[in-house]
Motif scaffolding. Structure first.
Motif, PDB file in Angstrom:
ATOM      1  N   UNK A 135       0.822  -1.202   0.000  1.00 18.36           N
ATOM      2  CA  UNK A 135       0.000   0.000   0.000  1.00 18.36           C
ATOM      3  C   UNK A 135       0.863   1.262   0.000  1.00 18.36           C
ATOM      4  N   UNK A 136       0.344   2.323  -0.582  1.00 10.60           N
ATOM      5  CA  UNK A 136       1.074   3.588  -0.504  1.00 10.60           C
ATOM      6  C   UNK A 136       1.069   4.096   0.929  1.00 10.60           C
ATOM      7  N   UNK A 137       1.992   5.000   1.233  1.00 11.86           N
ATOM      8  CA  UNK A 137       2.024   5.581   2.574  1.00 11.86           C
ATOM      9  C   UNK A 137       0.689   6.230   2.889  1.00 11.86           C
ATOM     10  N   UNK A 138       0.173   5.949   4.080  1.00 10.56           N
ATOM     11  CA  UNK A 138      -1.115   6.492   4.465  1.00 10.56           C
ATOM     12  C   UNK A 138      -0.959   7.382   5.689  1.00 10.56           C
ATOM     13  N   UNK A 139      -1.643   8.510   5.703  1.00 10.44           N
ATOM     14  CA  UNK A 139      -1.560   9.378   6.881  1.00 10.44           C
ATOM     15  C   UNK A 139      -2.357   8.795   8.031  1.00 10.44           C
ATOM     16  N   UNK A 140      -2.030   9.213   9.239  1.00 15.16           N
ATOM     17  CA  UNK A 140      -2.775   8.783  10.423  1.00 15.16           C
ATOM     18  C   UNK A 140      -3.887   9.793  10.675  1.00 15.16           C
ATOM     19  N   UNK A 141      -5.077   9.466  10.227  1.00  9.73           N
ATOM     20  CA  UNK A 141      -6.229  10.341  10.400  1.00  9.73           C
ATOM     21  C   UNK A 141      -6.909  10.073  11.735  1.00  9.73           C
ATOM     22  N   UNK A 142      -7.454  11.120  12.332  1.00  6.17           N
ATOM     23  CA  UNK A 142      -8.279  10.930  13.521  1.00  6.17           C
ATOM     24  C   UNK A 142      -9.612  10.334  13.084  1.00  6.17           C
ATOM     25  N   UNK A 143     -10.378   9.738  14.015  1.00  5.96           N
ATOM     26  CA  UNK A 143     -11.681   9.194  13.630  1.00  5.96           C
ATOM     27  C   UNK A 143     -12.582  10.219  12.952  1.00  5.96           C
ATOM     28  N   UNK A 144     -12.593  11.456  13.431  1.00  6.32           N
ATOM     29  CA  UNK A 144     -13.446  12.477  12.832  1.00  6.32           C
ATOM     30  C   UNK A 144     -12.935  12.888  11.449  1.00  6.32           C
ATOM     31  N   UNK A 145     -11.626  13.004  11.286  1.00  9.81           N
ATOM     32  CA  UNK A 145     -11.075  13.300   9.959  1.00  9.81           C
ATOM     33  C   UNK A 145     -11.444  12.206   8.980  1.00  9.81           C
ATOM     34  N   UNK A 146     -11.379  10.977   9.454  1.00 13.13           N
ATOM     35  CA  UNK A 146     -11.755   9.819   8.627  1.00 13.13           C
ATOM     36  C   UNK A 146     -13.206   9.950   8.177  1.00 13.13           C
TER      37      UNK A 146
END
Length: 221
Positions: A135-146
């Motif tokens: 997989x490409x690098x993925x950012x760490x999103x907060x639950x609300x950002x997700x």
């Protein structure tokens, strides 16, 4: 005696699993449920849970694992569908092990015993799929950002996302900007509206259903 629970919407499978596990002298199946919500509403003594990856209530597999782990349970994911993105994501969400439903009783019981000892055993299938993580690098999103990213990426307007999530439109824009910045930081910038959709597809965000399940997810909004 190792007590376990099982969450699967297939009642025949659950009954068969109970009979199967009954042959193992040191493992006992003491609770079953057809959904994570149903399971969490029960008072159970078992702390190890066999969780079907693809439940029929359209619940997200990653959320299911995270909810069980947050409630103090140790999760062994079981499935007949070797979906790479979900295997990787549920492992990251805290699943202690992954066992294919095609495995024999020895493989399953060995995994249960290892988890009961506090280990995170790797079956042959699990090791194979983890080794295929491209997989490409993925950012760490907060639950609300997700939540905001998925809703907006599926075509909802900023105002509609705000109404669905119960937050102001300005707050929605703030979360979108934060998500955009996080994607830019890992070298995957979002430059136009269509790339929100691309990112949720590439990173398997907000998928309620595994491919080929024969049912369509409910509409958003």
């Amino acid at each position: 005696m190792i007590e376990i629970a099982a969450i699967d919407n297939d009642r025949m499978l659950l009954e068969g699993m109970a009979a199967w596990i009954a042959k193992v002298p040191d493992i006992r199946l003491t609770a079953t449920a057809s959904s994570v919500a149903d399971f969490l509403s029960q008072a159970v003594s078992a702390r190890i849970v066999l969780l079907d990856l693809n439940l029929e209530d359209f619940s997200d597999p990653v959320d299911n694992v995270a909810s069980l782990v947050a409630a103090g349970f140790t999760v062994i994911v079981i499935t007949v569908v070797p979906d790479l993105s979900y295997i990787l994501a549920t492992t990251e969400a805290g699943a202690a092990a992954y066992v294919a439903k095609t495995a024999n009783l020895t493989v399953l019981s060995d995994a249960i015993r290892a988890v009961a000892r506090g280990d995170s055993p790797l079956t042959t299938e699990h090791a194979f799929w983890l080794g295929r993580d491209d997989r490409p690098d993925r950012p760490e999103l907060t639950p609300r950002e997700h939540e905001v990213l998925v809703a907006y990426g599926r075509g909802m307007t900023v105002d509609a996302v705000g109404r669905q999530l119960g937050i102001a439109a300005g707050t929605v824009r703030t979360y979108l900007e934060r998500a955009k910045q996080k994607y830019a930081d890992v070298g995957r910038p979002i430059r136009h509206r269509g790339q929100y959709t691309e990112r949720i597809r590439e990173d398997a965000l907000g998928r309620e259903r595994l491919p080929g399940s024969g049912a369509s997810p409910p509409p958003v909004g």
